[in-house]
Design an enzyme around this catalytic site. Structure first.
Site, PDB file in Angstrom:
ATOM      1  N   GLU A 128       0.799  -1.233   0.000  1.00 25.63           N
ATOM      2  CA  GLU A 128       0.000   0.000   0.000  1.00 25.63           C
ATOM      3  C   GLU A 128       0.833   1.286   0.000  1.00 25.63           C
ATOM      4  OE1 GLU A 128      -2.780  -0.410   3.263  1.00 25.63           O
ATOM      5  OE2 GLU A 128      -3.572  -2.290   2.484  1.00 25.63           O
ATOM      6  N   ASN A 171       1.978  -5.238  -3.143  1.00 27.51           N
ATOM      7  CA  ASN A 171       0.573  -5.510  -2.838  1.00 27.51           C
ATOM      8  C   ASN A 171      -0.170  -4.199  -2.572  1.00 27.51           C
ATOM      9  OD1 ASN A 171      -1.455  -7.615  -2.121  1.00 27.51           O
ATOM     10  ND2 ASN A 171      -1.320  -6.760  -0.059  1.00 27.51           N
ATOM     11  N   HIS A 208     -10.684  -5.889  -2.221  1.00 27.35           N
ATOM     12  CA  HIS A 208     -11.738  -5.623  -1.228  1.00 27.35           C
ATOM     13  C   HIS A 208     -12.856  -4.885  -1.977  1.00 27.35           C
ATOM     14  CE1 HIS A 208      -9.300  -6.903   2.125  1.00 27.35           C
ATOM     15  NE2 HIS A 208      -8.326  -6.088   1.771  1.00 27.35           N
ATOM     16  N   GLU A 236      -6.473 -10.512  -1.101  1.00 30.64           N
ATOM     17  CA  GLU A 236      -7.267 -10.241   0.113  1.00 30.64           C
ATOM     18  C   GLU A 236      -8.754 -10.171  -0.217  1.00 30.64           C
ATOM     19  OE1 GLU A 236      -5.762  -6.801   2.268  1.00 30.64           O
ATOM     20  OE2 GLU A 236      -3.681  -7.392   1.943  1.00 30.64           O
ATOM     21  N   ASP A 238     -12.553 -10.048  -0.578  1.00 29.02           N
ATOM     22  CA  ASP A 238     -13.836 -10.080   0.135  1.00 29.02           C
ATOM     23  C   ASP A 238     -14.775  -9.127  -0.591  1.00 29.02           C
ATOM     24  OD1 ASP A 238     -12.818  -7.616   1.131  1.00 29.02           O
ATOM     25  OD2 ASP A 238     -12.452  -8.423   3.120  1.00 29.02           O
TER      26      ASP A 238
HETATM   27  O1  G3I Z   1      -4.647  -7.707  19.056  1.00 29.67           O
HETATM   28  C1  G3I Z   1      -5.332  -6.573  19.570  1.00 29.67           C
HETATM   29  C2  G3I Z   1      -6.038  -6.919  20.841  1.00 29.67           C
HETATM   30  O2  G3I Z   1      -5.078  -7.269  21.802  1.00 29.67           O
HETATM   31  C3  G3I Z   1      -6.869  -5.723  21.287  1.00 29.67           C
HETATM   32  O3  G3I Z   1      -7.607  -6.057  22.426  1.00 29.67           O
HETATM   33  C4  G3I Z   1      -7.822  -5.289  20.195  1.00 29.67           C
HETATM   34  C5  G3I Z   1      -8.626  -4.057  20.556  1.00 29.67           C
HETATM   35  O4  G3I Z   1      -8.873  -3.254  19.453  1.00 29.67           O
HETATM   36  O5  G3I Z   1      -7.062  -4.999  19.039  1.00 29.67           O
HETATM   37  C6  G3I Z   1      -6.336  -6.100  18.546  1.00 29.67           C
HETATM   38  O6  G3I Z   1      -5.621  -5.708  17.400  1.00 29.67           O
HETATM   39  C7  G3I Z   1      -6.398  -5.545  16.237  1.00 29.67           C
HETATM   40  C8  G3I Z   1      -5.886  -6.501  15.177  1.00 29.67           C
HETATM   41  O7  G3I Z   1      -6.543  -6.279  13.961  1.00 29.67           O
HETATM   42  C9  G3I Z   1      -6.075  -7.957  15.567  1.00 29.67           C
HETATM   43  O8  G3I Z   1      -7.437  -8.253  15.703  1.00 29.67           O
HETATM   44  C10 G3I Z   1      -6.253  -4.117  15.773  1.00 29.67           C
HETATM   45  O9  G3I Z   1      -6.860  -3.246  16.673  1.00 29.67           O
HETATM   46  C11 G3I Z   1      -6.861  -3.955  14.402  1.00 29.67           C
HETATM   47  O10 G3I Z   1      -6.539  -2.665  13.900  1.00 29.67           O
HETATM   48  C12 G3I Z   1      -6.328  -4.981  13.456  1.00 29.67           C
HETATM   49  O11 G3I Z   1      -7.004  -4.827  12.220  1.00 29.67           O
HETATM   50  C13 G3I Z   1      -6.368  -5.424  11.105  1.00 29.67           C
HETATM   51  C14 G3I Z   1      -6.065  -4.358  10.083  1.00 29.67           C
HETATM   52  O12 G3I Z   1      -5.498  -4.969   8.929  1.00 29.67           O
HETATM   53  C15 G3I Z   1      -5.090  -3.328  10.616  1.00 29.67           C
HETATM   54  O13 G3I Z   1      -4.771  -2.398   9.654  1.00 29.67           O
HETATM   55  C16 G3I Z   1      -7.313  -6.458  10.529  1.00 29.67           C
HETATM   56  O14 G3I Z   1      -7.450  -7.557  11.452  1.00 29.67           O
HETATM   57  C17 G3I Z   1      -6.754  -6.987   9.206  1.00 29.67           C
HETATM   58  O15 G3I Z   1      -7.724  -7.787   8.583  1.00 29.67           O
HETATM   59  C18 G3I Z   1      -6.416  -5.824   8.296  1.00 29.67           C
HETATM   60  O16 G3I Z   1      -5.852  -6.341   7.103  1.00 29.67           O
HETATM   61  C19 G3I Z   1      -5.496  -5.376   6.115  1.00 29.67           C
HETATM   62  C20 G3I Z   1      -4.276  -5.896   5.401  1.00 29.67           C
HETATM   63  O17 G3I Z   1      -3.244  -6.170   6.311  1.00 29.67           O
HETATM   64  C21 G3I Z   1      -3.788  -4.914   4.343  1.00 29.67           C
HETATM   65  N1  G3I Z   1      -4.866  -4.566   3.429  1.00 29.67           N
HETATM   66  C22 G3I Z   1      -6.108  -4.111   4.055  1.00 29.67           C
HETATM   67  C23 G3I Z   1      -6.602  -5.133   5.072  1.00 29.67           C
HETATM   68  C24 G3I Z   1      -7.924  -4.710   5.656  1.00 29.67           C
HETATM   69  O18 G3I Z   1      -7.811  -3.545   6.406  1.00 29.67           O
END
Ligand code: G3I
Length: 303
Positions: A128, A171, A208, A236, A238
């Site tokens: 990105e 990516n 996405h 990715e 969806d």
């Molecule tokens: O692990 C912590 C947890 O300890 C805490 O209690 C909780 C509270 O918010 O947060 C948890 O972390 C989260 C993490 O996912 C794991 O669940 C983060 O807040 C959250 O921001 C994070 O989101 C991820 C996101 O990337 C971050 O940018 C999504 O799961 C993930 O699906 C998403 O994936 C991205 C790709 O890497 C890049 N392309 C876009 C895609 C969708 O956004």
């Protein structure tokens, strides 16, 4: 064949899913994972804020859990991701000089790739890096701001040295519509890299999508990048509400491009999705196959 992975394999492709370490103990989840998918992308566990939370101190525990589990079952692994402006620890974003940042970036790439040498099929080396909107230029980030446009090339060169056998991918999202400025910006970068011998092997299209699914030009985009001499992958996938035709059109675009080597969906059940409210995946919250699953299997050439 009767599963996504086995059906994709019949044309030499893979079918993968993003996997979260914290869900592996859920047997509904892991049963689907092992039945349907032959490629695995750790959803968050290989990101910088997990693997190098403080400088020089690496934690590969959560990612190892996913990768070793996958490899022991004959599934391959996509590495996501080495250099990204998001999920970046504060100690990196607050670096103030180019020499420090360059050495930190190179060390991060080298250490993480060395740990997974021989275990990761392809890396999203840079994720990105291009701006949304009409500029066709890189987005601002600590890497761009301190190292300039050359940071992407630097990252790919370092990655090639770290693991010469791994495929190196760029990516991004919203690069599926051929005429968009962002798509064209990435296309020009890949063309430039190929013409100058900068190592790059693949481009990942996140895909996405909204309810309409892929833009009509998606196959043109895939084939145009492939014609530059790189593999293309849907990394990715969806789609909001998971309409059957939207999934089928996405899969067909890949199937029609010989160098489209695989498709990864960004989660297994709707309830596992980062956009769960959109119900965008192939399995419902109980793990049942949705209509989009059948459309996907059919589009892969199955029944
Ligand atoms: O692990 C912590 C947890 O300890 C805490 O209690 C909780 C509270 O918010 O947060 C948890 O972390 C989260 C993490 O996912 C794991 O669940 C983060 O807040 C959250 O921001 C994070 O989101 C991820 C996101 O990337 C971050 O940018 C999504 O799961 C993930 O699906 C998403 O994936 C991205 C790709 O890497 C890049 N392309 C876009 C895609 C969708 O956004």
């Amino acid at each position: 064949a009767s599963t996504l992975g086995a059906q994709a394999a019949q044309s030499g492709r893979y079918f993968g899913a993003a996997v979260a370490a914290g869900r592996l103990g859920d047997s509904t989840y892991s049963t689907i994972l092992d039945r349907e998918f032959n490629m695995v992308t750790p959803e968050n566990e290989m990101k910088w804020d997990t693997t190098e939370r403080s400088r020089g101190s690496f934690n590969f525990g959560p990612a190892d859990q996913i990768a070793n589990r996958a490899l022991s079952r004959g599934q391959r692994v996509r590495g996501h991701t080495l250099v990204w402006h998001s999920q970046l620890p504060g100690w990196v974003s607050s670096i103030g000089d180019a020499n420090t940042l360059r050495s930190v970036m190179n060390n991060h790439i080298t250490t993480q790739m060395a740990h997974y040498k021989g275990k990761v099929y392809a890396w999203d080396v840079v994720n990105e890096a291009f701006a949304d909107g009409g500029s066709g230029q890189h987005r601002p980030s600590v890497f761009q701001n301190l190292l300039g446009d050359g940071f992407i090339e630097q990252a790919f060169r370092t990655a090639r040295s770290a693991d010469p056998a791994a495929k190196l991918c760029y990516n991004d999202y919203n690069i599926e519509n051929w005429t968009d400025a962002k798509t064209q910006g990435v296309y020009r970068m890949v063309r430039d890299f190929k013409s100058r011998g900068v190592p790059i092997d693949c481009v990942g299209f996140q895909a996405h999508f909204g309810t309409g699914g892929p833009p009509a030009s998606f196959q043109t985009t895939l084939s145009s990048f492939a014609a530059l001499g790189v593999d293309v992958q849907i990394t990715e996938l969806d789609i909001a509400q998971a309409p059957t035709n939207a999934y089928a059109n996405t899969v067909k675009a890949c199937m029609n491009v010989p160098r489209c080597t695989g498709i990864t969906v960004w989660g297994i059940r709707d309830t596992d999705s980062w956009r769960a409210g959109d119900k965008p995946l192939l399995f419902d919250g109980s793990g049942n196959k949705k209509a989009a699953y059948n459309a996907t299997l059919t589009a892969l050439g199955g029944t």
